[in-house]
Design an enzyme around this catalytic site. Structure first.
Site, PDB file in Angstrom:
ATOM      1  N   TYR A 115       0.820  -1.219   0.000  1.00 29.53           N
ATOM      2  CA  TYR A 115       0.000   0.000   0.000  1.00 29.53           C
ATOM      3  C   TYR A 115       0.852   1.268   0.000  1.00 29.53           C
ATOM      4  O   TYR A 115       0.388   2.327  -0.393  1.00 29.53           O
ATOM      5  CB  TYR A 115      -0.941   0.038   1.213  1.00 29.53           C
ATOM      6  CG  TYR A 115      -2.077  -0.967   1.163  1.00 29.53           C
ATOM      7  CD1 TYR A 115      -2.192  -1.880   0.120  1.00 29.53           C
ATOM      8  CD2 TYR A 115      -3.055  -0.995   2.151  1.00 29.53           C
ATOM      9  CE1 TYR A 115      -3.218  -2.797   0.075  1.00 29.53           C
ATOM     10  CE2 TYR A 115      -4.094  -1.911   2.107  1.00 29.53           C
ATOM     11  CZ  TYR A 115      -4.159  -2.816   1.070  1.00 29.53           C
ATOM     12  OH  TYR A 115      -5.190  -3.726   1.027  1.00 29.53           O
ATOM     13  N   LYS A 148       2.786 -15.230   2.809  1.00 30.87           N
ATOM     14  CA  LYS A 148       2.701 -15.914   1.520  1.00 30.87           C
ATOM     15  C   LYS A 148       4.156 -16.227   1.149  1.00 30.87           C
ATOM     16  O   LYS A 148       4.646 -15.878   0.067  1.00 30.87           O
ATOM     17  CB  LYS A 148       1.998 -15.003   0.492  1.00 30.87           C
ATOM     18  CG  LYS A 148       1.644 -15.654  -0.817  1.00 30.87           C
ATOM     19  CD  LYS A 148       0.505 -16.644  -0.719  1.00 30.87           C
ATOM     20  CE  LYS A 148       0.297 -17.348  -2.065  1.00 30.87           C
ATOM     21  NZ  LYS A 148      -0.574 -18.525  -1.982  1.00 30.87           N
ATOM     22  N   ASP A 181      -3.829 -17.818   1.880  1.00 32.45           N
ATOM     23  CA  ASP A 181      -4.975 -18.490   1.260  1.00 32.45           C
ATOM     24  C   ASP A 181      -5.579 -19.504   2.228  1.00 32.45           C
ATOM     25  O   ASP A 181      -6.805 -19.631   2.348  1.00 32.45           O
ATOM     26  CB  ASP A 181      -4.591 -19.143  -0.080  1.00 32.45           C
ATOM     27  CG  ASP A 181      -3.194 -19.740  -0.070  1.00 32.45           C
ATOM     28  OD1 ASP A 181      -2.455 -19.541   0.907  1.00 32.45           O
ATOM     29  OD2 ASP A 181      -2.838 -20.436  -1.041  1.00 32.45           O
ATOM     30  N   ASP A 223      -5.919  -6.331   5.782  1.00 31.65           N
ATOM     31  CA  ASP A 223      -7.077  -5.580   5.301  1.00 31.65           C
ATOM     32  C   ASP A 223      -8.189  -6.553   4.918  1.00 31.65           C
ATOM     33  O   ASP A 223      -9.348  -6.430   5.324  1.00 31.65           O
ATOM     34  CB  ASP A 223      -6.616  -4.763   4.068  1.00 31.65           C
ATOM     35  CG  ASP A 223      -7.658  -3.773   3.598  1.00 31.65           C
ATOM     36  OD1 ASP A 223      -8.723  -3.690   4.222  1.00 31.65           O
ATOM     37  OD2 ASP A 223      -7.393  -3.080   2.584  1.00 31.65           O
ATOM     38  N   ASP A 258     -11.715  -7.969   7.436  1.00 29.14           N
ATOM     39  CA  ASP A 258     -13.110  -7.800   7.000  1.00 29.14           C
ATOM     40  C   ASP A 258     -13.817  -9.150   6.946  1.00 29.14           C
ATOM     41  O   ASP A 258     -14.996  -9.263   7.285  1.00 29.14           O
ATOM     42  CB  ASP A 258     -13.181  -7.128   5.621  1.00 29.14           C
ATOM     43  CG  ASP A 258     -13.321  -5.614   5.755  1.00 29.14           C
ATOM     44  OD1 ASP A 258     -12.981  -5.086   6.832  1.00 29.14           O
ATOM     45  OD2 ASP A 258     -13.771  -4.972   4.789  1.00 29.14           O
TER      46      ASP A 258
END
Ligand code: NAD
Length: 358
Positions: A135, A190, A222, A246, A250
């Site tokens: 980001y 990852k 994942d 992020d 959620d």
């Protein structure tokens, strides 16, 4: 102790009003000062994070934040959009650790899309690194590709990066948080594909050596996304980077049924924090008096615990909220047959009343 209160836009004012009433009912010693932020600040000061609001935030022990944003500002240049206020506050205050608890209240088990037995008793803490990763990494932009699958074509690119100190400090935050819970951290990465996240895994493992009493495991992102809907109760403290956090936070939020129930905290290394509900400004219901104020009230409780050193007062608020839910009161977002529908203010009244009888 001083709190900056920044209600913001949409339902921000309505829900923050209720949290402020709850804080005032606690009879604690602190000062509160209000300031405009987001679209409201753009209207009054020509900027979503005016200098005066930033100064106030920088001089306070904590910030209680409502929400910012409205579709009517979508056409503005990026720097003037309401959401820039949050990014500005994170940057100027160095708020690198985002705490997002996902707790399923027993009374709301039916509001989740998962089977009750999977989420009954759920209590996960997601700790998201907030100021690094893809980001913020440079360079980024658009250009004409010189290699890849389509040389000569237009392409866009971002840079994923983490420095060792950035990973170390968030790992310390996670291990210390785990010491106050079930002493178990899951670090999500990852590492099988990304250099940045192999490094992440190595550094988290190195920091772990200082916390022999805490159990650490590693999970690919994942798999973490899958485990959150398959067996979420196996997770306790989850620590991860900005982008994975992020998305996963959620996902975890929705396990509990309503985003209107979930608080959050973003802290810097001095325990100064910004406390806000996990949801946005909900322009679709703004001004109707139906927004759920509980996420903001629970954010105020987190503020008392983390930044104002008032853990007991935080517990009082949390148990008042539980009591109100047990009494059957519900705002429309968490309402179900057999419970009593109330508005934003009535919900605030009920929490204040529950505090009074403790
Ligand atoms: P949102 O979270 O505002 O709303 C999503 C849905 O959830 C809506 O149907 C809304 O009515 C409902 N909802 C949200 N909070 C609720 C509450 N407390 N009680 C009852 N229902 C609630 O997300 P969105 O609609 O995607 O975004 C609206 C605006 O909020 C946008 O401008 C967006 O940029 C902004 N936003 C701000 C923040 C923030 O201030 N931190 C976070 C996310 C989105």
């Amino acid at each position: 102790m001083k709190i900056a209160v920044l209600p913001g836009d949409g339902i921000g004012t309505e829900i923050v009003d209720q949290a402020v009433r709850v804080l005032k009912a606690m009879d604690l010693k602190f000062e509160m000062e209000f300031a405009p932020v987001g679209g409201t600040a753009y209207e009054s000061h020509g900027h979503p994070l005016p200098e005066s609001t930033l100064k106030l935030a920088q001089n306070c022990d904590a910030i209680l934040f409502g929400a910012v944003g409205d579709w009517k500002y979508d056409q503005l240049e990026r720097q003037f959009r309401p959401e820039q206020a949050i990014l500005g506050l994170r940057k100027h205050l160095g708020l690198f650790a985002n705490f997002r608890p996902a707790i399923c209240y027993e009374e709301l088990v039916g509001a989740s899309s998962l089977k009750p037995e999977l989420i009954s008793g759920l209590d996960i803490l997601i700790i998201r690194e907030l100021t690094g990763d893809i980001y913020f990494g440079q360079p980024r932009g658009r250009r004409i590709a010189v290699d890849g699958h389509f040389p000569g074509a237009e392409e866009a690119f971002d840079t994923m990066r983490y420095s060792k100190p950035e990973i170390e400090r968030i790992a310390h935050v996670a291990f210390q948080a785990a010491r106050k819970r079930s002493k178990k951290v899951t670090s999500v990465d990852k590492a099988n594909v990304l250099e940045t996240f192999q490094f992440w895994k190595d550094v988290v493992t190195e920091v772990h050596a200082q916390y022999p009493d805490v159990e650490l495991d590693h999970m690919y992102v994942d798999n973490a996304a899958m485990q959150l809907v398959r067996a979420p109760k196996k997770l306790d403290v989850v620590v991860t980077g900005n982008m994975f956090g992020d998305i996963l936070s959620d996902e975890a939020a929705m396990l509990t049924g309503s985003i209107g129930m979930l608080p959050s905290a973003s802290l810097n290394d001095k325990q100064v924090g910004l406390y806000e509900p996990s949801h946005g400004s909900a322009p679709d219901i703004a001004g109707k008096g139906v927004a759920n104020p509980l996420a903001t009230i629970l954010s105020a409780a987190m503020m008392l615990r983390f930044s104002l050193n008032q853990a007991e007062a935080a517990l009082r608020i949390e148990s008042a909220v539980k009591k109100v839910l047990a009494s059957g009161l519900r705002t429309p977002d968490i309402w179900s047959v057999g419970t009593q529908k109330v508005g934003t203010k009535e919900m605030g009244d009920a929490v204040v009343a529950a505090l009074a009888v403790q």
